[in-house]
Design a protein around this motif. Structure first.
Motif, PDB file in Angstrom:
ATOM      1  N   ALA A   1       0.797  -1.241   0.000  1.00  0.00           N
ATOM      2  CA  ALA A   1       0.000   0.000   0.000  1.00  0.00           C
ATOM      3  C   ALA A   1       0.825   1.285   0.000  1.00  0.00           C
ATOM      4  N   PHE A   2       2.134   1.179  -0.174  1.00  0.00           N
ATOM      5  CA  PHE A   2       2.936   2.402  -0.085  1.00  0.00           C
ATOM      6  C   PHE A   2       3.531   2.796  -1.438  1.00  0.00           C
ATOM      7  N   PHE A   3       3.153   3.977  -1.906  1.00  0.00           N
ATOM      8  CA  PHE A   3       3.663   4.486  -3.176  1.00  0.00           C
ATOM      9  C   PHE A   3       4.483   5.745  -2.885  1.00  0.00           C
TER      10      PHE A   3
ATOM     11  N   TYR B   1      -4.939  12.543  10.124  1.00  0.00           N
ATOM     12  CA  TYR B   1      -4.492  13.034   8.814  1.00  0.00           C
ATOM     13  C   TYR B   1      -3.304  12.182   8.381  1.00  0.00           C
ATOM     14  N   GLY B   2      -3.530  11.344   7.351  1.00  0.00           N
ATOM     15  CA  GLY B   2      -2.465  10.469   6.835  1.00  0.00           C
ATOM     16  C   GLY B   2      -2.511   9.114   7.525  1.00  0.00           C
ATOM     17  N   ALA B   3      -2.980   8.100   6.789  1.00  0.00           N
ATOM     18  CA  ALA B   3      -3.005   6.734   7.346  1.00  0.00           C
ATOM     19  C   ALA B   3      -1.624   6.119   7.121  1.00  0.00           C
ATOM     20  N   THR B   4      -0.669   6.633   7.862  1.00  0.00           N
ATOM     21  CA  THR B   4       0.727   6.204   7.674  1.00  0.00           C
ATOM     22  C   THR B   4       0.959   4.833   8.300  1.00  0.00           C
ATOM     23  N   SER B   5       2.027   4.194   7.863  1.00  0.00           N
ATOM     24  CA  SER B   5       2.418   2.928   8.501  1.00  0.00           C
ATOM     25  C   SER B   5       2.692   3.200   9.975  1.00  0.00           C
ATOM     26  N   LYS B   6       3.325   4.335  10.212  1.00  0.00           N
ATOM     27  CA  LYS B   6       3.719   4.679  11.577  1.00  0.00           C
ATOM     28  C   LYS B   6       2.509   4.800  12.502  1.00  0.00           C
ATOM     29  N   SER B   7       1.370   5.248  11.947  1.00  0.00           N
ATOM     30  CA  SER B   7       0.199   5.453  12.802  1.00  0.00           C
ATOM     31  C   SER B   7      -0.290   4.133  13.391  1.00  0.00           C
TER      32      SER B   7
ATOM     33  N   SER C   1      -8.059  10.496   7.231  1.00  0.00           N
ATOM     34  CA  SER C   1      -8.065  10.929   5.834  1.00  0.00           C
ATOM     35  C   SER C   1      -6.747  10.527   5.168  1.00  0.00           C
ATOM     36  N   ASP C   2      -6.832   9.998   3.938  1.00  0.00           N
ATOM     37  CA  ASP C   2      -5.613   9.627   3.217  1.00  0.00           C
ATOM     38  C   ASP C   2      -5.837   9.759   1.714  1.00  0.00           C
ATOM     39  N   THR C   3      -4.741  10.043   1.007  1.00  0.00           N
ATOM     40  CA  THR C   3      -4.838  10.255  -0.441  1.00  0.00           C
ATOM     41  C   THR C   3      -4.536   8.982  -1.249  1.00  0.00           C
ATOM     42  N   THR C   4      -4.153   7.887  -0.576  1.00  0.00           N
ATOM     43  CA  THR C   4      -3.773   6.668  -1.301  1.00  0.00           C
ATOM     44  C   THR C   4      -5.006   5.850  -1.663  1.00  0.00           C
ATOM     45  N   PRO C   5      -5.321   5.720  -2.969  1.00  0.00           N
ATOM     46  CA  PRO C   5      -6.569   5.034  -3.350  1.00  0.00           C
ATOM     47  C   PRO C   5      -6.725   3.647  -2.717  1.00  0.00           C
ATOM     48  N   ILE C   6      -5.646   2.879  -2.614  1.00  0.00           N
ATOM     49  CA  ILE C   6      -5.738   1.492  -2.114  1.00  0.00           C
ATOM     50  C   ILE C   6      -6.147   1.426  -0.625  1.00  0.00           C
ATOM     51  N   LYS C   7      -5.974   2.535   0.092  1.00  0.00           N
ATOM     52  CA  LYS C   7      -6.318   2.537   1.529  1.00  0.00           C
ATOM     53  C   LYS C   7      -7.763   3.001   1.780  1.00  0.00           C
ATOM     54  N   ILE C   8      -8.276   3.825   0.860  1.00  0.00           N
ATOM     55  CA  ILE C   8      -9.583   4.455   1.083  1.00  0.00           C
ATOM     56  C   ILE C   8     -10.701   3.408   1.085  1.00  0.00           C
TER      57      ILE C   8
ATOM     58  N   TRP D   1       3.285  13.334  10.283  1.00  0.00           N
ATOM     59  CA  TRP D   1       4.038  14.484  10.813  1.00  0.00           C
ATOM     60  C   TRP D   1       5.345  14.717  10.058  1.00  0.00           C
ATOM     61  N   ASN D   2       5.865  13.676   9.442  1.00  0.00           N
ATOM     62  CA  ASN D   2       7.115  13.833   8.681  1.00  0.00           C
ATOM     63  C   ASN D   2       6.894  14.631   7.388  1.00  0.00           C
ATOM     64  N   HIS D   3       5.636  14.852   7.011  1.00  0.00           N
ATOM     65  CA  HIS D   3       5.336  15.672   5.822  1.00  0.00           C
ATOM     66  C   HIS D   3       4.731  17.010   6.246  1.00  0.00           C
ATOM     67  N   GLN D   4       5.037  17.414   7.465  1.00  0.00           N
ATOM     68  CA  GLN D   4       4.358  18.593   8.032  1.00  0.00           C
ATOM     69  C   GLN D   4       4.437  19.840   7.144  1.00  0.00           C
TER      70      GLN D   4
ATOM     71  N   GLU E   1       4.849  20.242   3.912  1.00  0.00           N
ATOM     72  CA  GLU E   1       4.008  20.101   2.720  1.00  0.00           C
ATOM     73  C   GLU E   1       2.514  20.188   3.099  1.00  0.00           C
ATOM     74  N   ILE E   2       2.156  19.558   4.197  1.00  0.00           N
ATOM     75  CA  ILE E   2       0.744  19.519   4.606  1.00  0.00           C
ATOM     76  C   ILE E   2       0.281  20.895   5.098  1.00  0.00           C
ATOM     77  N   PHE E   3       1.099  21.554   5.884  1.00  0.00           N
ATOM     78  CA  PHE E   3       0.709  22.878   6.388  1.00  0.00           C
ATOM     79  C   PHE E   3       0.522  23.871   5.253  1.00  0.00           C
ATOM     80  N   GLU E   4       1.370  23.752   4.255  1.00  0.00           N
ATOM     81  CA  GLU E   4       1.259  24.615   3.082  1.00  0.00           C
ATOM     82  C   GLU E   4      -0.096  24.391   2.395  1.00  0.00           C
ATOM     83  N   LYS E   5      -0.451  23.098   2.304  1.00  0.00           N
ATOM     84  CA  LYS E   5      -1.676  22.701   1.602  1.00  0.00           C
ATOM     85  C   LYS E   5      -2.943  23.007   2.402  1.00  0.00           C
ATOM     86  N   GLU E   6      -2.816  23.007   3.728  1.00  0.00           N
ATOM     87  CA  GLU E   6      -4.010  23.075   4.578  1.00  0.00           C
ATOM     88  C   GLU E   6      -4.212  24.419   5.263  1.00  0.00           C
TER      89      GLU E   6
HETATM   90  P1  TMP Z   1       4.632   8.040   4.970  1.00  0.00           P
HETATM   91  O1  TMP Z   1       4.674   8.833   6.236  1.00  0.00           O
HETATM   92  O2  TMP Z   1       4.995   6.620   5.230  1.00  0.00           O
HETATM   93  O3  TMP Z   1       5.350   8.729   3.877  1.00  0.00           O
HETATM   94  O4  TMP Z   1       3.091   7.925   4.514  1.00  0.00           O
HETATM   95  C1  TMP Z   1       2.374   9.048   4.239  1.00  0.00           C
HETATM   96  C2  TMP Z   1       0.899   8.677   4.176  1.00  0.00           C
HETATM   97  O5  TMP Z   1       0.164   9.883   4.354  1.00  0.00           O
HETATM   98  C3  TMP Z   1       0.454   8.093   2.858  1.00  0.00           C
HETATM   99  O6  TMP Z   1      -0.543   7.117   3.082  1.00  0.00           O
HETATM  100  C4  TMP Z   1      -0.142   9.271   2.104  1.00  0.00           C
HETATM  101  C5  TMP Z   1      -0.669  10.118   3.233  1.00  0.00           C
HETATM  102  N1  TMP Z   1      -0.646  11.551   2.928  1.00  0.00           N
HETATM  103  C6  TMP Z   1      -1.854  12.210   2.806  1.00  0.00           C
HETATM  104  O7  TMP Z   1      -2.917  11.614   2.936  1.00  0.00           O
HETATM  105  N2  TMP Z   1      -1.822  13.550   2.510  1.00  0.00           N
HETATM  106  C7  TMP Z   1      -0.658  14.231   2.343  1.00  0.00           C
HETATM  107  O8  TMP Z   1      -0.680  15.426   2.078  1.00  0.00           O
HETATM  108  C8  TMP Z   1       0.601  13.522   2.492  1.00  0.00           C
HETATM  109  C9  TMP Z   1       1.892  14.246   2.326  1.00  0.00           C
HETATM  110  C10 TMP Z   1       0.542  12.178   2.793  1.00  0.00           C
END
Ligand code: TMP
Length: 410
Positions: free
Chosen positions: A75-77, A319-325, A343-350, A380-383, A385-390
């Protein structure tokens, strides 16, 4: 729920003892997003981490078989994040200017995922290795040569007999995933040309300790490396680290440059990082025991904050269904009563549910069309990028709940 007894204990890189310093309880597969019908047969393993005094390696004590994690519906792209796309372009440019100046040189990438890095070497002799078929196919669709296999010494020998030796062996966020790390190193030893360079990056143990980012521990992260542990592991094969470069990606990573001993000049950055690690205490168990205590404090604080929000009737989403979560949710036992959806943008997770705690995963459009009061920043590791977007979310009085480096609502 039952713990799968087939979880394997084969991730030690030396035969010396591994001292357990933290246990997060029974854990499902971090990327194992599932449908309701699959709840009953969900796979669990005990997530425990240990430190090896001899090799200085921090590693999981038990790990699921790799086939359970890397398969045809992984599920990770990598390319879904624009900041990661930029990161890998810069990384590729650096590698080209320092080590592979002509396209006849052979470039290999282990765990090339959807080709986010290797695509920049399309005109070179190149080969990607990717065990998850769905992401390997995305790489192939970009015109890249990809082997859909697990890597080890046997595959390395096959590659050398067909392609000759490799001038650049790279891997990003991949080496720490491989339980049989020694077999990978043996494979690299077979593959690497005399002057060849291994360059790889992975989440850095120093950053994990500094930020109490315990969510870096999950099934795929068998190891959390430091320069000490990497130097030890490669020295077993007559190789040495000749440069290092800290990275902000994945919440704090380290890039290691490695060669056959004496083949490249060793930079001052290496001795300086070794010294810093000793100051931080990464070479001794005590810092990890302290880290375990900090994890418990962080967990109690996060549950406390979420319980206060629930009592106040606030709508909370992840926000972000990360592996870490997966580690955070299962360790802290946070379910849909505290976080209504992620909420997540990855189609395979939705449309699926989070592993273990079964929180629904919803599309990003849903988040945007009906903002929650509070969003828990799992990505949080994409903070940045996300803050800019949100900005609109914040302007609409939306609040962020952080748990790394400390639990706070902003
Ligand atoms: P990662 O922390 O392992 O890179 O995974 C990021 C996950 O967060 C991935 O499922 C995509 C999701 N995501 C969003 O839903 N919105 C975003 O803006 C970003 C950057 C990631």
């Amino acid at each position: 729920m039952s713990v799968n007894k087939n979880a394997v204990d084969k991730c030690r890189i030396s035969d010396s003892s591994l001292e357990k310093f933290v246990s997060y309880g029974d854990m499902p597969i971090a990327n194992g997003f599932l449908s309701e019908g699959e709840f009953k047969s969900e796979y669990y393993f005990p997530l425990e981490v240990g430190f090896c005094e001899k090799s200085k390696m921090v590693q999981l004590i038990t790990q699921p078989d790799p086939e359970i994690m890397f398969h045809d519906h992984y599920a990770f792209f990598s390319s879904l994040s624009t900041s990661m796309q930029k990161h890998f372009k810069t990384f590729a440019d650096e590698v080209k200017s320092r080590f592979v100046k002509n396209t006849n040189q052979m470039v290999m990438e282990l765990g090339c995922n959807d080709g986010i890095f290797l695509q920049h070497f399309k005109d070179y002799r190149h080969l990607g290795i990717e065990p998850s078929l769905n992401v390997a196919e995305v790489s192939r669709s970009k015109g890249l040569n990809v082997e859909n296999r697990f890597f080890g010494q046997a595959l390395a020998e096959e590659i050398v007999s067909k392609e000759g030796q490799v001038d650049l062996f790279s891997a990003s966020n991949c080496m720490c995933h491989i339980p049989d790390f020694l077999s990978v190193l043996a494979g690299i030893d077979v593959l690497l040309s005399k002057k060849g360079v291994v360059v790889f990056e992975d989440p850095y143990m120093g950053a994990v300790v500094e930020k109490t980012s315990y969510d870096q521990f999950y099934d795929e992260h068998v190891f959390l490396f430091s320069l000490h542990s990497i130097s030890y592991a490669f020295s077993l094969f007559g190789m040495e680290v000749f440069d290092v470069a800290p990275q902000v990606t994945h919440g704090g990573s380290m890039r290691y440059y490695i060669c056959r001993k004496g083949e490249h000049e060793v930079s001052n950055a290496v001795s300086s990082l070794l010294k810093n690690e000793e100051l931080q205490g990464l070479d001794k168990i005590d810092v990890y025991l302290e880290f375990a205590k900090n994890c418990e404090t962080s967990k109690a604080r996060l549950v406390e904050e979420l319980s206060i929000l629930a009592k106040a009737g606030k709508k909370v989403a992840g926000y972000g269904a990360t592996s870490k979560s997966t580690t955070v949710l299962n360790y802290c036992k946070i379910g849909p009563d505290l976080i209504s959806y992620i909420s997540d943008t990855t189609p395979i997770k939705i449309g699926k549910f989070s592993p273990g705690m079964h929180i629904p995963i919803r599309s990003y459009e849903e988040f945007k069309s009906n903002y929650p009061d509070v969003a828990v920043l799992f990505a949080w590791n994409h903070q940045a990028e996300i803050f800019e977007k949100e900005k609109v979310f914040r302007d609409s009085n939306g609040k962020w709940l952080f748990f790394v480096p400390k639990v706070e609502i902003v």
